[in-house]
Design an enzyme around this catalytic site. Sequence first.
Site, PDB file in Angstrom:
ATOM      1  N   HIS A  47      -9.769   5.414  -2.400  1.00 11.64           N
ATOM      2  CA  HIS A  47      -8.624   4.762  -0.882  1.00 11.64           C
ATOM      3  C   HIS A  47      -9.128   6.491   0.179  1.00 11.64           C
ATOM      4  O   HIS A  47     -10.772   6.871  -0.386  1.00 11.64           O
ATOM      5  CB  HIS A  47      -7.268   5.961  -1.195  1.00 11.64           C
ATOM      6  CG  HIS A  47      -6.051   4.413  -1.325  1.00 11.64           C
ATOM      7  ND1 HIS A  47      -5.258   4.557  -1.298  1.00 11.64           N
ATOM      8  CD2 HIS A  47      -5.783   4.318  -2.848  1.00 11.64           C
ATOM      9  CE1 HIS A  47      -4.164   3.604  -1.907  1.00 11.64           C
ATOM     10  NE2 HIS A  47      -4.704   3.753  -3.223  1.00 11.64           N
TER      11      HIS A  47
ATOM     12  N   SER B 285     -12.626   4.990   4.251  1.00 13.67           N
ATOM     13  CA  SER B 285     -13.569   3.817   6.002  1.00 13.67           C
ATOM     14  C   SER B 285     -14.387   4.544   6.585  1.00 13.67           C
ATOM     15  O   SER B 285     -14.420   6.279   6.331  1.00 13.67           O
ATOM     16  CB  SER B 285     -12.085   4.425   7.677  1.00 13.67           C
ATOM     17  OG  SER B 285     -11.479   3.515   6.905  1.00 13.67           O
TER      18      SER B 285
ATOM     19  N   ASP C 126       2.745   5.128  -5.416  1.00 13.63           N
ATOM     20  CA  ASP C 126       2.591   6.987  -4.926  1.00 13.63           C
ATOM     21  C   ASP C 126       3.071   7.520  -5.680  1.00 13.63           C
ATOM     22  O   ASP C 126       4.277   7.635  -4.658  1.00 13.63           O
ATOM     23  CB  ASP C 126       2.160   6.719  -3.559  1.00 13.63           C
ATOM     24  CG  ASP C 126       0.966   7.375  -3.441  1.00 13.63           C
ATOM     25  OD1 ASP C 126       0.800   8.778  -4.542  1.00 13.63           O
ATOM     26  OD2 ASP C 126       0.868   7.282  -2.921  1.00 13.63           O
TER      27      ASP C 126
ATOM     28  N   HIS D 101      -7.217  10.034   4.266  1.00 17.97           N
ATOM     29  CA  HIS D 101      -6.939   9.010   4.862  1.00 17.97           C
ATOM     30  C   HIS D 101      -7.699   9.228   6.100  1.00 17.97           C
ATOM     31  O   HIS D 101      -7.201  10.670   6.990  1.00 17.97           O
ATOM     32  CB  HIS D 101      -5.950   8.648   5.146  1.00 17.97           C
ATOM     33  CG  HIS D 101      -4.952   8.554   3.255  1.00 17.97           C
ATOM     34  ND1 HIS D 101      -5.303   9.113   2.322  1.00 17.97           N
ATOM     35  CD2 HIS D 101      -5.268   7.168   3.117  1.00 17.97           C
ATOM     36  CE1 HIS D 101      -4.596   7.993   2.117  1.00 17.97           C
ATOM     37  NE2 HIS D 101      -4.854   6.567   1.914  1.00 17.97           N
TER      38      HIS D 101
ATOM     39  N   ASP E  99       1.112  -1.470   0.004  1.00 17.13           N
ATOM     40  CA  ASP E  99       0.196   0.023   0.008  1.00 17.13           C
ATOM     41  C   ASP E  99       0.857   1.045  -0.110  1.00 17.13           C
ATOM     42  O   ASP E  99       2.107   1.049   0.754  1.00 17.13           O
ATOM     43  CB  ASP E  99      -0.793   0.296   1.478  1.00 17.13           C
ATOM     44  CG  ASP E  99      -2.127   1.177   1.041  1.00 17.13           C
ATOM     45  OD1 ASP E  99      -2.287   1.709   0.108  1.00 17.13           O
ATOM     46  OD2 ASP E  99      -2.172   1.320   2.310  1.00 17.13           O
ATOM     47  N   HIS E 100       0.709   2.325  -0.782  1.00 17.55           N
ATOM     48  CA  HIS E 100       1.409   3.511  -1.513  1.00 17.55           C
ATOM     49  C   HIS E 100       3.151   3.352  -1.205  1.00 17.55           C
ATOM     50  O   HIS E 100       4.008   3.907   0.059  1.00 17.55           O
ATOM     51  CB  HIS E 100       0.590   4.578   0.256  1.00 17.55           C
ATOM     52  CG  HIS E 100      -0.541   5.102  -0.170  1.00 17.55           C
ATOM     53  ND1 HIS E 100      -0.748   5.607  -0.653  1.00 17.55           N
ATOM     54  CD2 HIS E 100      -1.734   4.826   0.906  1.00 17.55           C
ATOM     55  CE1 HIS E 100      -2.133   6.087  -0.692  1.00 17.55           C
ATOM     56  NE2 HIS E 100      -2.554   5.114   0.155  1.00 17.55           N
TER      57      HIS E 100
HETATM   58  P1  13P Z   1      -8.990   4.758   5.474  1.00 20.89           P
HETATM   59  O1  13P Z   1      -8.317   5.534   6.433  1.00 20.89           O
HETATM   60  O2  13P Z   1     -10.108   5.856   5.132  1.00 20.89           O
HETATM   61  O3  13P Z   1      -9.254   3.664   5.669  1.00 20.89           O
HETATM   62  O4  13P Z   1      -8.226   4.768   4.035  1.00 20.89           O
HETATM   63  C1  13P Z   1      -7.203   3.619   3.914  1.00 20.89           C
HETATM   64  C2  13P Z   1      -6.667   3.204   2.718  1.00 20.89           C
HETATM   65  O5  13P Z   1      -6.929   4.628   2.243  1.00 20.89           O
HETATM   66  C3  13P Z   1      -5.380   3.353   2.698  1.00 20.89           C
HETATM   67  O6  13P Z   1      -4.236   2.770   1.754  1.00 20.89           O
HETATM   68  O1  G3H Z   2      -2.532   4.583   3.521  1.00 18.61           O
HETATM   69  C1  G3H Z   2      -2.602   4.871   4.803  1.00 18.61           C
HETATM   70  C2  G3H Z   2      -3.105   3.175   5.517  1.00 18.61           C
HETATM   71  O2  G3H Z   2      -4.116   3.968   6.639  1.00 18.61           O
HETATM   72  C3  G3H Z   2      -1.328   3.396   6.049  1.00 18.61           C
HETATM   73  O3  G3H Z   2      -1.413   4.035   7.006  1.00 18.61           O
HETATM   74  O4  G3H Z   2       0.877   4.483   7.279  1.00 18.61           O
HETATM   75  O5  G3H Z   2      -0.302   4.185   8.442  1.00 18.61           O
HETATM   76  O6  G3H Z   2       0.212   2.134   8.173  1.00 18.61           O
HETATM   77  P1  G3H Z   2       0.201   3.677   8.198  1.00 18.61           P
HETATM   78 ZN    ZN Z   3      -4.986   4.595   0.916  1.00 16.34          ZN
END
Ligand code: 13P
Ligand code: G3H
Ligand code: ZN
Length: 314
Positions: free
Chosen positions: A208, A211, A103, A177, A81-82
Amino acid sequence: MIVTTKELFQHAYGKYAIGAYNINNLEQCEGLFQGNVRSEAPFIIQISKGARSYTHKAYLEAIIKAANEIHPEAIFAVHLDHGDEKTCYDCIDSGFYSSVMIDASSFPYEENIAITKRVVERAHAKGLVVEAELGQLKGVEEDVAAAEHVYTKPEEVVDFVTKTGCDSLACAIGTSHGAFKFSGDQKLRYDILEEVQKQIPGFPLVMHGSSSVPQGEVARINAAGGEIKGAKGVDATQFLGAAKRGVTKINIDTDGRLVWTRVHREFFRDQPAGFDLRIPGKIFIKEYADFIYEKNCLLGAAGQLESVKAFLKK
Ligand code: 13P
Ligand code: G3H
Ligand code: ZN
């Protein structure tokens, strides 16, 4: 069984979205598998750079491998992720991940294209698929911060996708986020998704920052000593609308953190003399599994597993 997101997206496109859930530890991983197996849903495990520095990447791989053995019926992708370029290469070379996100959305357009293209070439050579991002979510994404939304420009997507060769595209449509997404009503720009879908029909899109930040959950956390004020998320009844508009992957992390926070705050409020970490840990695994089950129902992914298996055999 670990698969690429490409196959999952082909099955889901236009009908439902696959939940992409972040994990950082054993309890999240076990709850995630239990919830997905129970709801008979394919899913995506997301590992962020933050997760890889919280615990050693080898632990994360080992936990997921063990869960795969314990739950042989599960079908999932393992996704970075990212990622930045360096982390993408590390995951590609590990032989464990099936998908990475590069990203480079904070770089100027041409640089985003150049970086993404390099990652795509390395990933495709090893059979992995790549998610890229155009536009920027407001707030902090890993170590990159944007003060305002930079919405995806539909007029750029054909050029970007063609030049980079990426396999899916994260679009910025007004989510962000974390737990504080909107000050008033939510403002999701589905008109942007519609325009993007017109430009690249059939191409998998990613949302993305999805939540929902349930108000009941926040209230329980605050009643147990938390101080989370003004938190607000995405209305989950909009997931299927996004799926119809080409969104095949919906990222959810914060809501799972809220479940963890509520379980542990309530446990230690009610058991002030408690210190056996396994008791709240077990409660969390069950609550997290229930949470995943409910999310998968909202995403339309629940009940798709048999159909996905048949699709993979073709
Ligand atoms: P949330 O912070 O809305 O859960 O998003 C998570 C996310 O986009 C992880 O890449
Ligand atoms: O995009 C962000 C995700 O919620 C991951 O969060 O980088 O704190 O693990 P994190
Ligand atoms: Zn994200």
